[in-house]
Structure formats: C-alpha cells, structure tokens
Design an enzyme around this catalytic site. Structure first.
Site, short mmCIF file in Angstrom:
data_model
loop_
_atom_site.label_atom_id
_atom_site.label_comp_id
_atom_site.label_asym_id
_atom_site.label_seq_id
_atom_site.Cartn_x
_atom_site.Cartn_y
_atom_site.Cartn_z
N SER A 135 -12.26 0.19 -3.09
CA SER A 135 -12.26 -0.83 -4.13
C SER A 135 -13.71 -1.25 -4.32
CB SER A 135 -11.41 -2.02 -3.67
OG SER A 135 -11.52 -3.09 -4.57
N LYS A 161 -11.34 2.62 -7.19
CA LYS A 161 -10.82 1.47 -7.94
C LYS A 161 -11.99 0.58 -8.33
CE LYS A 161 -8.61 -2.76 -6.27
NZ LYS A 161 -7.53 -3.30 -5.39
N LYS A 163 -13.29 -2.97 -9.82
CA LYS A 163 -12.97 -4.34 -10.19
C LYS A 163 -13.46 -4.53 -11.62
CE LYS A 163 -11.16 -6.14 -6.48
NZ LYS A 163 -9.80 -6.74 -6.51
N ASP A 188 -8.84 -3.05 -11.34
CA ASP A 188 -8.17 -4.26 -10.85
C ASP A 188 -8.82 -5.48 -11.49
OD1 ASP A 188 -6.92 -6.29 -9.47
OD2 ASP A 188 -7.52 -5.62 -7.47
N GLU A 213 -4.43 -2.90 -12.29
CA GLU A 213 -3.86 -3.84 -11.33
C GLU A 213 -4.01 -5.27 -11.84
OE1 GLU A 213 -5.41 -2.94 -7.46
OE2 GLU A 213 -4.68 -4.81 -6.59
N ASP A 238 -0.15 -6.99 -7.92
CA ASP A 238 -0.65 -7.38 -6.60
C ASP A 238 -0.25 -8.85 -6.40
OD1 ASP A 238 -2.22 -8.28 -4.47
OD2 ASP A 238 -4.11 -7.46 -5.19
N LYS A 262 0.43 -6.14 0.28
CA LYS A 262 -0.53 -6.71 1.23
C LYS A 262 0.24 -7.50 2.26
CE LYS A 262 -4.54 -7.06 -1.83
NZ LYS A 262 -5.23 -7.92 -2.81
N GLY A 290 -6.12 -4.25 0.32
CA GLY A 290 -7.02 -4.76 1.36
C GLY A 290 -7.52 -6.14 0.99
O1 OSB Z 1 -7.24 -7.79 -5.43
O2 OSB Z 1 -7.21 -6.15 -4.09
C1 OSB Z 1 -7.66 -7.25 -4.42
C2 OSB Z 1 -10.50 -8.19 -2.03
C3 OSB Z 1 -10.33 -9.56 -1.96
C4 OSB Z 1 -9.34 -10.14 -2.69
C5 OSB Z 1 -8.51 -9.38 -3.50
C6 OSB Z 1 -8.67 -8.01 -3.58
C7 OSB Z 1 -9.71 -7.41 -2.85
C8 OSB Z 1 -10.01 -6.00 -2.92
C9 OSB Z 1 -10.79 -5.44 -1.76
O3 OSB Z 1 -9.78 -5.29 -3.87
C10 OSB Z 1 -10.02 -4.43 -0.98
C11 OSB Z 1 -10.75 -4.12 0.28
O4 OSB Z 1 -11.62 -3.24 0.23
O5 OSB Z 1 -10.45 -4.73 1.33
MG MG Z 2 -5.77 -6.56 -6.37
#
Ligand code: OSB
Ligand code: MG
Length: 374
Positions: A135, A161, A163, A188, A213, A238, A262, A290
């Site tokens: 991510s 992925k 952001k 995402d 996402e 999510d 999660k 994550g």
């Molecule tokens: O939306 O998946 C998410 C990190 C913090 C809060 C929300 C998210 C995330 C990530 C990071 O996308 C995933 C990771 O590498 O731990």
């Molecule tokens: Mg997410």
C-alpha cells in the site's frame, strides 16, 4: 487458562518513511501492545488504533482507557480456554473493536501455544504461503511514487495499491499505467469522495484497477451499492465492514464485490473468521488489510491470511518497509515471488523481542484479576 497478568504497553516507534492517506500523514506510531501471562505462557496482541480517531473512532488513548477500565478487568476475571470466548466476555462493551481485538488475539496466541500448534492451524488455515501486495501512500510528486513502485515491483510484490484522493488520482493512475500496463493495480480512497464525484469515479474504469477501496463514506452501504451499479471496477469495502452482519448486508445490497478484512476493525479473530466464512460462502474474495502494524500485529495478519477465502494479495509486507528494527525475531520477510512463508512454530510463530520492547516503552500498566490483587 488462568490469567495471571495483563500488561499493557505503549511504544513509540518512528516509521522509516511517512505514510500519507486522504485523512492525514503518519510519521510516528504510538503502538499499544497487550501481553497476557497465563500459566507460564505469554500471548501477545497489538491494538491497531491510530494515533488520532481518523480511520475509525478509536485512538491509542481511547483504546488504552477502555482496556484498563473495562476489557482488561473483564478478561482477568475469567479463565478463557479459547480465544473464541472473548466476544462473549466483552459482550457488554459496545464498539471499541480494536481494543477488544488486541486482547482477544493475545488469547488466540496463548491457546495455540498451549495446544502446541501454529496459530494458523488453530484457526483452520489451509495455506503455507500468502501472496503479498504493498500500500503506497500519497507522495510529494508522481516521480517519487514511480521510483517507489519500481522498487516494490523489483522486490516481487504481487499488487500495488495506491492511496488516492481528489487531486491525486486519475493523473497518477495514467502515469503508472503508461509505464506498467500489465501490473496488478488498485486504489484506496479512505472515504475521500462524495456521490457528486460519480462521473469522476467512473473515469477510473479506464485504468483496469483490480478494485477501488472505500471510495465513499466510512459507514455507508447504500450509496456504495448505487455507485457499484455505475462502475465496471469492483468496489472493495474496508471501513464499512465491522462484522459478519455488515458483510451479509453489503453482499446482499451489492455494495462491493471484494472485502478487506482487518483484525482490529472487526474486533479480533472470532469476528474476522465469521466475516471470512460469510464472504467465502457467497463467492466474495477477501484479503487482509494492514494498519502499519509492528511484527506482532503482522504475525496475526499472516495467520489470518492462511484461510481459504484469502485469495487476493494482502497489505502485509516486510517489516523493513516500516521499521528500522521490528520487535519480533525473525522479522517478516517477503520472497522474490512476493510471498510470505507462514511459520510453523507454535503460537504466533515469531519470537517477541522483550528487550527492545522495554527500550521503546513509554508507559506501562498491569491489570490483574481482583481476587489476585486482594
Ligand atoms: O485503509 O488500508 C487502509 C494504513 C492506515 C490506515 C488505513 C489503511 C492503511 C493502509 C496501510 O493502507 C496498510 C499497511 O501497509 O499496513
Ligand atoms: Mg483501506
């Protein structure tokens, strides 16, 4: 299993690079760990609440309070044999799933150790390796992002992925797709868009994304179902999915075609397994999200990802992408094929570096059963 003590710790750990999402930037993590001691064994859990209540309503501080005041004493007063009993033990506390998950997951770790089997086997996992993606946060320039993607692809990661948010989306996807037409790419939004952005979101279809996402509100199903009808690209939920009932509602309403599970967001292994089973029975693929975890949360994510329905690459990547030094031994590593080999030793499968944890700890509190204190 008699609970001898529950130690809560807050650790301060800087990330090796800042992580920016549509809701903010994280540079330093305040990690909350639960250490549950029982009859000579130690189970560990990690609370995945953020430093601020931006991803969800919980934060490190709210979780600490509810664990010290309510959940910790409730657990210490019981002698749970199974992690699966925790939802009942915590049943009178509403919400606070990340606080609950930290304690429940420590009990699952303990249970697996007591049984002498790896945690992934205790939960019924069927995989020996899990596919991994990364991510990637919002960057200061597209050039910087492209350089990071190049590195991650070279490391073997199976899915990238991105952001995204208004202003960091289609132009970025276009540059990435021009350079790598064939990679598995997703995005995402962490709820950065509104229904009035529908036309704009439909334009994402041009980039052959594996999924979008959580484009809309964190607590929504209905408007995601309206949007999904207009989109070719599958929506993945999510934030919206808090439990099995949400999973059933989302699938029935066709709010999404993929689900991110999660452990913290759904309250621990019991509910995560229930969400997984509901999705599997209905043919909806899932993957493990994550929350910038240390190795303890990562070990639990790895075990969860061994379940049959986790067919898509998760956001579980190498410890070194987050930490100069992780608090487990060995650290989580990813093969050149972009896979993590699930460890076969009893419990969580990774040793915990208590010496390093002691050095990183900024506050600690011990909860004991009242009977033991008296
Ligand atoms: O939306 O998946 C998410 C990190 C913090 C809060 C929300 C998210 C995330 C990530 C990071 O996308 C995933 C990771 O590498 O731990
Ligand atoms: Mg997410």
């Amino acid at each position: 299993m008699r609970i001898d003590a529950i130690n809560l710790r807050e650790l301060h750990m800087p990330l090796v690079r800042p992580f920016e999402t549509s809701f903010g930037v994280t540079r330093n993590r305040r990690i909350l760990l639960a250490e549950v001691q029982s009859e000579g064994l130690t189970g560990w859990g990690e609370c995945t609440a953020g430093e601020h209540p931006y991803f969800s309503g919980e934060s490190t501080d709210t979780a600490w309070q509810v664990m010290v005041n309510d959940l910790g004493p409730m657990l210490a007063a019981e002698s749970p044999e199974h992690g699966g009993q925790c939802p009942r033990i915590f049943g009178s506390v509403r919400g606070n799933p990340m606080a609950k998950a930290a304690l429940e997951n420590a009990i699952w770790d303990l249970e697996a150790q007591r049984e002498g089997i790896p945690l992934y086997q205790l939960i019924g996992g069927v995989r020996e390796t899990i596919p991994c993606g990364v991510s990637l946060g919002i960057q200061s320039s597209v050039e910087k992002l492209l350089a990071i993607i190049e590195e991650e692809i070279a490391s073997g990661y199976q899915r990238i992925k991105l952001k995204c948010k208004p202003g960091w989306d289609v132009e970025v996807f276009e540059r990435v797709r021009n350079r790598w037409p064939g990679i598995t790419l997703s995005c995402d939004a962490n709820s950065a868009y509104k229904l009035r952005d529908e036309e704009h979101l439909v334009s994402f279809d041009a980039f052959d994304l594996l999924m979008i996402e959580q484009p809309l509100w964190h607590d929504d199903f209905y408007f995601h179902s309206v949007l999904q009808k207009r989109l070719e690209t599958p929506i993945c939920l999510d934030e919206s999915i808090r439990n099995r009932r949400d999973t059933l509602a989302a699938i029935e309403m066709e709010s999404c075609k993929i689900i991110n599970i999660k452990l913290g967001r759904v309250g621990g292994f019991s509910e995560a397994i229930a969400v997984h089973n509901a999705a599997l029975e209905r043919g909806i693929p899932v993957w493990c999200g994550g929350m910038l975890e240390t190795g303890i949360g990562r070990a639990h994510n790895i075990a969860l990802s061994s379940l049959e329905g986790f067919t898509l690459p998760g956001d579980i990547s190498a410890s070194a992408r987050y930490w100069a030094e992780d608090i487990i031994e060995p650290e989580v590593e990813v093969t050149s094929q972009g896979e993590i080999v699930i460890p076969d030793s009893p419990g969580r499968g990774y040793e915990v570096r208590t010496d390093l944890i002691d050095r990183l700890t900024v506050r600690k509190e011990t909860i004991r059963a009242l009977a033991l204190v008296a």
